[in-house]
Design a protein around this motif. Sequence first.
Motif, PDB file in Angstrom:
ATOM      1  N   ASP A 100      29.420  43.532  38.866  1.00 47.27           N
ATOM      2  CA  ASP A 100      29.508  42.486  39.883  1.00 47.27           C
ATOM      3  C   ASP A 100      29.087  41.138  39.286  1.00 47.27           C
ATOM      4  N   ASN A 101      29.945  40.140  39.530  1.00 52.28           N
ATOM      5  CA  ASN A 101      29.717  38.770  39.062  1.00 52.28           C
ATOM      6  C   ASN A 101      29.721  38.630  37.544  1.00 52.28           C
ATOM      7  N   GLU A 102      30.219  39.669  36.835  1.00 61.29           N
ATOM      8  CA  GLU A 102      30.254  39.571  35.376  1.00 61.29           C
ATOM      9  C   GLU A 102      31.623  39.908  34.792  1.00 61.29           C
ATOM     10  N   LEU A 103      32.076  41.180  34.977  1.00 67.15           N
ATOM     11  CA  LEU A 103      33.232  41.624  34.197  1.00 67.15           C
ATOM     12  C   LEU A 103      33.956  42.801  34.870  1.00 67.15           C
ATOM     13  N   LEU A 104      35.288  42.808  34.705  1.00 65.27           N
ATOM     14  CA  LEU A 104      36.113  43.971  35.043  1.00 65.27           C
ATOM     15  C   LEU A 104      36.828  44.391  33.768  1.00 65.27           C
ATOM     16  N   SER A 105      36.734  45.676  33.429  1.00 64.20           N
ATOM     17  CA  SER A 105      37.415  46.200  32.246  1.00 64.20           C
ATOM     18  C   SER A 105      38.191  47.454  32.644  1.00 64.20           C
ATOM     19  N   PHE A 106      39.467  47.515  32.226  1.00 64.79           N
ATOM     20  CA  PHE A 106      40.268  48.711  32.534  1.00 64.79           C
ATOM     21  C   PHE A 106      41.264  48.974  31.409  1.00 64.79           C
ATOM     22  N   THR A 107      41.731  50.228  31.377  1.00 64.83           N
ATOM     23  CA  THR A 107      42.795  50.599  30.433  1.00 64.83           C
ATOM     24  C   THR A 107      44.015  51.041  31.234  1.00 64.83           C
ATOM     25  N   ALA A 108      45.188  50.896  30.633  1.00 61.13           N
ATOM     26  CA  ALA A 108      46.440  51.326  31.263  1.00 61.13           C
ATOM     27  C   ALA A 108      47.305  51.982  30.197  1.00 61.13           C
TER      28      ALA A 108
END
Length: 474
Positions: A100-108
């Motif tokens: 929260d309020n920092e980063l979103l990381s995902f793979t696809a």
Amino acid sequence: MKSAVETLNPTRVRLTVEVPFEELKDSLDAAYKKINQQVTVKGFRKGKIPARVIDQRFGRGAVLEEAVNDALPKLYTEAVNEAEIDVLGQPEVDIKELKDNELLSFTAEVDVRPSIEIPDYSGIEVEVDAVEVTDADVEEAVEQLRERFASTSPVERAAEEGDVVTIDLEAKVEGEVLEDGIANGVSYTIGSGELLDGIDDAVKGLEAGGEGTFTSELKGGSAAGKEAEVTVKVTQVAARELPELDDDFAQLASEFDTLEELKADSRKRLENTKQYDQATQAQERVLDKLLELVEVPVPEKLLEDEINTRKHNLEHHQLGQMGLTLDKYLEIQGKTAEEFETETREAAVKGIKTQFVLDELVKREKLNVNQEELTEHLMRRAASSGMSPDQFAQAVVEGGQVPLLVGEVARGKALAVVVEAVTVKDTNGEVVDLSDEDEAEDGAETAEATEAAEAEAPAEEKAAEDKAAEKTEG
């Protein structure tokens, strides 16, 4: 946003995407707005609940989940465009980190169109049937036309091969007459094979008023596939009379004044048909040779989807219209389930490879499709589907299928380019020049090429045709 691409195999990649939290602002605002419209909190008007109250009452996690679901499609598309990859199908997305309020990381992970190298194909050589029309071919064609103009007249004798009999039928299964097993006044030509197996032997030798019984497997109706005892009663026997083969017949059956002119026209028509068949045969054999030269990896997920689509279309559309089950179809074809599976997989693999190779040729040759070519192709597709061009065109446009049809035409043109560059000889050893044949140009999309054009999105294209069919029935 930062993204990186990892190649897992020639047809699959993994995208790793990192998104600064400030880039989720629009999606967070949309999430709060959506939740605002769905919930009520005492003391606040609907749609006017402050964000801090939503966080307290329903949890910040619910908001973040809604925001991420909203943002992912756009973020994924941006990553795909940035990496310049040609994706196939839907990705498998995995959220790796959400602070929260920092980063979103995902793979696809997603299938991609493989990179294909088209080698020099000018050395390809194929053999096709020679275009030869014999006098016997012409005589057979004229005889078939003569059969269409045959007349009948009642006779008082026993029925013979070729006679037209009027009959009443009654079918019983396990001794019970079927509700739909009675038919009266049926006209049948003995030897035509157009009714039940065994009926020819049952009616031969019967005069008007005579009856016979035979056992046969029913081809349709409520008891399709079951053995039935069929009673047949002949109410009339009529002999078929063929017109004399003379100038009068030519004038009756055609726009020509003489029989010789009619025969000459029949010969020309047969030559045109055989030239078209020769061109189609050349396209199919050249395509097979081309596929042998090119290494084409096939995405497994795309292959499984194509196999399932082919099975679905066969069972629920083609066989369904004929009143057949898959088991019955295999029995008629004399195939086992294992043989059917193998053939379906092989056809699907060939379809996908054909699409990839021809699409690569379209890019390499910079081939475009004009409106006239698209319209001609649409007319052919409409005719093969049994729909009017207007109905088919409307369904294609409404279903967003125009790009698929454009792709089919482009692949047909790509195949035509290859055919013109290779050597085609007939069975007499003569070189066949297909470049000037209208049929070769008009029929450039062979059965394989058209089939392959549906490999990427066959379900959607079938849906467009089904929609048009429903309108026709309505």
